[in-house]
Design a protein around this motif. Structure first.
Motif, PDB file in Angstrom:
ATOM      1  N   ARG A 195      38.130  38.505  49.762  1.00  0.00           N
ATOM      2  CA  ARG A 195      39.001  39.479  48.794  1.00  0.00           C
ATOM      3  C   ARG A 195      38.345  41.123  49.264  1.00  0.00           C
ATOM      4  O   ARG A 195      37.358  41.583  48.769  1.00  0.00           O
ATOM      5  CB  ARG A 195      38.309  39.303  47.336  1.00  0.00           C
ATOM      6  N   PRO A 196      38.787  41.267  50.233  1.00  0.00           N
ATOM      7  CA  PRO A 196      38.017  42.692  50.952  1.00  0.00           C
ATOM      8  C   PRO A 196      38.330  43.660  50.238  1.00  0.00           C
ATOM      9  O   PRO A 196      37.664  44.708  50.107  1.00  0.00           O
ATOM     10  CB  PRO A 196      38.683  42.720  52.406  1.00  0.00           C
ATOM     11  N   GLU A 197      39.582  43.699  49.509  1.00  0.00           N
ATOM     12  CA  GLU A 197      39.919  44.853  48.502  1.00  0.00           C
ATOM     13  C   GLU A 197      38.940  45.090  47.526  1.00  0.00           C
ATOM     14  O   GLU A 197      38.761  46.253  46.926  1.00  0.00           O
ATOM     15  CB  GLU A 197      41.355  44.543  48.039  1.00  0.00           C
ATOM     16  N   LEU A 198      37.920  44.139  47.201  1.00  0.00           N
ATOM     17  CA  LEU A 198      37.035  44.371  46.189  1.00  0.00           C
ATOM     18  C   LEU A 198      35.585  44.987  46.662  1.00  0.00           C
ATOM     19  O   LEU A 198      34.842  45.411  45.709  1.00  0.00           O
ATOM     20  CB  LEU A 198      36.738  43.085  45.399  1.00  0.00           C
ATOM     21  N   ASN A 199      35.585  45.108  47.947  1.00  0.00           N
ATOM     22  CA  ASN A 199      34.647  45.881  48.436  1.00  0.00           C
ATOM     23  C   ASN A 199      33.073  45.429  48.000  1.00  0.00           C
ATOM     24  O   ASN A 199      32.213  46.192  47.685  1.00  0.00           O
ATOM     25  CB  ASN A 199      34.543  47.368  48.185  1.00  0.00           C
ATOM     26  N   TRP A 225      31.597  39.251  49.046  1.00  0.00           N
ATOM     27  CA  TRP A 225      32.120  37.894  48.361  1.00  0.00           C
ATOM     28  C   TRP A 225      31.628  36.751  48.785  1.00  0.00           C
ATOM     29  O   TRP A 225      30.730  36.511  49.932  1.00  0.00           O
ATOM     30  CB  TRP A 225      33.848  37.917  48.806  1.00  0.00           C
ATOM     31  N   ALA A 280      39.791  42.016  37.956  1.00  0.00           N
ATOM     32  CA  ALA A 280      40.483  42.186  39.094  1.00  0.00           C
ATOM     33  C   ALA A 280      40.993  40.824  39.722  1.00  0.00           C
ATOM     34  O   ALA A 280      42.162  40.325  40.020  1.00  0.00           O
ATOM     35  CB  ALA A 280      39.851  43.056  40.350  1.00  0.00           C
ATOM     36  N   ARG A 284      44.733  38.527  39.202  1.00  0.00           N
ATOM     37  CA  ARG A 284      45.280  38.042  40.597  1.00  0.00           C
ATOM     38  C   ARG A 284      45.533  36.617  40.381  1.00  0.00           C
ATOM     39  O   ARG A 284      46.374  36.052  40.878  1.00  0.00           O
ATOM     40  CB  ARG A 284      44.327  38.416  41.875  1.00  0.00           C
ATOM     41  N   ASP A 286      45.384  49.454  36.328  1.00  0.00           N
ATOM     42  CA  ASP A 286      45.245  48.403  37.157  1.00  0.00           C
ATOM     43  C   ASP A 286      46.300  47.476  36.914  1.00  0.00           C
ATOM     44  O   ASP A 286      46.359  46.584  37.660  1.00  0.00           O
ATOM     45  CB  ASP A 286      43.810  47.873  36.867  1.00  0.00           C
ATOM     46  N   SER A 335      48.338  46.054  39.657  1.00  0.00           N
ATOM     47  CA  SER A 335      48.107  45.398  40.898  1.00  0.00           C
ATOM     48  C   SER A 335      48.452  44.020  40.861  1.00  0.00           C
ATOM     49  O   SER A 335      48.885  43.295  40.031  1.00  0.00           O
ATOM     50  CB  SER A 335      46.584  45.348  40.686  1.00  0.00           C
TER      51      SER A 335
END
Length: 334
Positions: A38-42, A45, A191, A195, A330, A333
């Motif tokens: 989940r790179p979008e969560l920064n 992980w 988030a 998803r 959000d 998303s």
């Protein structure tokens, strides 16, 4: 022992046990939450490893197989160690698995079970003197086999800090998202929940209604008709006598038949339905607590808060804040 605390940039190691006869859904829950990048969560992980007691091909339900090279040594090395179930709730848990769970616990790992996995944790002595959840079908058996465990059949999961237990398989999603919340906070957890297309779950002590009878599952048409009428009139005063009249029964006969059909009393069922009806109002409207109480049939807001707290282990206002923590912006998303 204090549970492991993670910080930004550190990848928590999650290990999960595969076993012969398991459902792919149980493994899928863990893989979906912890295994997908989940790179979008920064955030750093999770690093997921699937293990087995005897590294080889594990036979899943339906004839599929799962292959892993990781055994109990790797399983016990995780920061979060998950047992998604056991193959037989009446059989003894293997000494090897018991030892691995104890080693992981001694290291300070968080030990997690989903559904029947609580039997493995209980066999290792990790639930002695603690509250624990399991699937409602196994609650009585878990009490009988491990009397030192304080089994709570009314919640989706229990968080005891370093040991967490979940109810039926789908409740594992709530538990896994709760772990994400503990590690990375509510914004990241919300988030992930979006998803997964599930509501963000509340803190571990907040119970859900897993024993509320479903009308379609009730065989007695007289009882179902009275329940259907009650659901259509939740904002009105409803007594057992009135329900009995709609079922064309005496009050005593109605009480007996209702319990036989549903496993609970009419009043307890009615309270749970009113609380359930209040949840979307808390989640999606700005109605006051007093207005929600009146809309769902509680005599006063005080009565509503009392029953809500007993059932959900939180207040209506706190429940509303938990759902509102996901910003409306959000919501679009993917």
């Amino acid at each position: 022992m204090t549970a492991v605390t993670f910080h930004t940039g550190v990848r928590p190691r999650v290990t999960v046990l595969a076993y012969d006869g398991m459902s792919a859904f149980e493994m899928g829950i863990v893989t979906e939450v912890f295994g997908l990048a989940r790179p979008e969560l920064n955030v750093g992980w999770y690093d997921l490893t699937i293990c087995a007691e005897h590294p080889r091909k594990v036979r899943l339900l339906g004839g599929a197989t799962l292959s892993t090279d990781h055994g109990l040594t790797a399983f016990a090395s995780g920061d979060i160690v998950i047992v998604p179930g056991v193959s037989d709730v009446r059989a003894d848990v293997s000494p090897g698995l018991v030892a691995a769970l104890r080693r992981a616990s001694a290291r300070g790992a968080r030990i997690v079970s989903i559904c029947s996995g609580a039997f493995a944790l209980a066999a290792a002595g990790l639930l002695d003197g603690r509250r624990a959840a399991t699937h409602w079908r196994y609650a009585d058996l878990l009490r009988q086999r491990y009397p030192r465990v304080r089994v709570d059949p009314d919640v989706l999961y229990v968080d005891e800090g370093d040991v967490l237990t979940g109810a039926g398989s789908a409740a594992g999603l709530d538990l896994c998202v709760h772990l994400v919340r503990r590690d990375f906070g509510p914004s990241v957890a919300n988030a992930v929940a979006r998803r997964l297309v599930i509501p963000p779950h509340r803190d571990g002590g907040q119970a859900q209604f897993i024993e509320t009878p479903v009308i379609d599952d009730i065989d007695d048409s007289r009882i179902t008709e009275s329940m259907t009428w009650a659901l259509a009139n939740l904002d009105r005063p409803i007594t057992v006598d009135r329900l009995a009249r709609h079922a064309h029964m005496s009050t005593r006969t109605y009480l007996r038949h209702f319990r036989q059909c549903s496993g609970t009393s009419p009043i307890r069922w009615l309270i749970s339905q009113r609380i359930q009806a209040s949840l979307p109002l808390l989640e999606t409207t700005t109605l006051s607590i007093d207005a929600i109480a009146a809309t769902t049939g509680f005599e006063t807001a005080v009565t509503y808060r009392h029953h809500f707290l007993r059932a959900m282990h939180t207040s209506p206002s706190a429940y509303r804040r938990a759902f509102r923590s996901a910003a409306p912006a959000d919501a679009a998303s993917p």
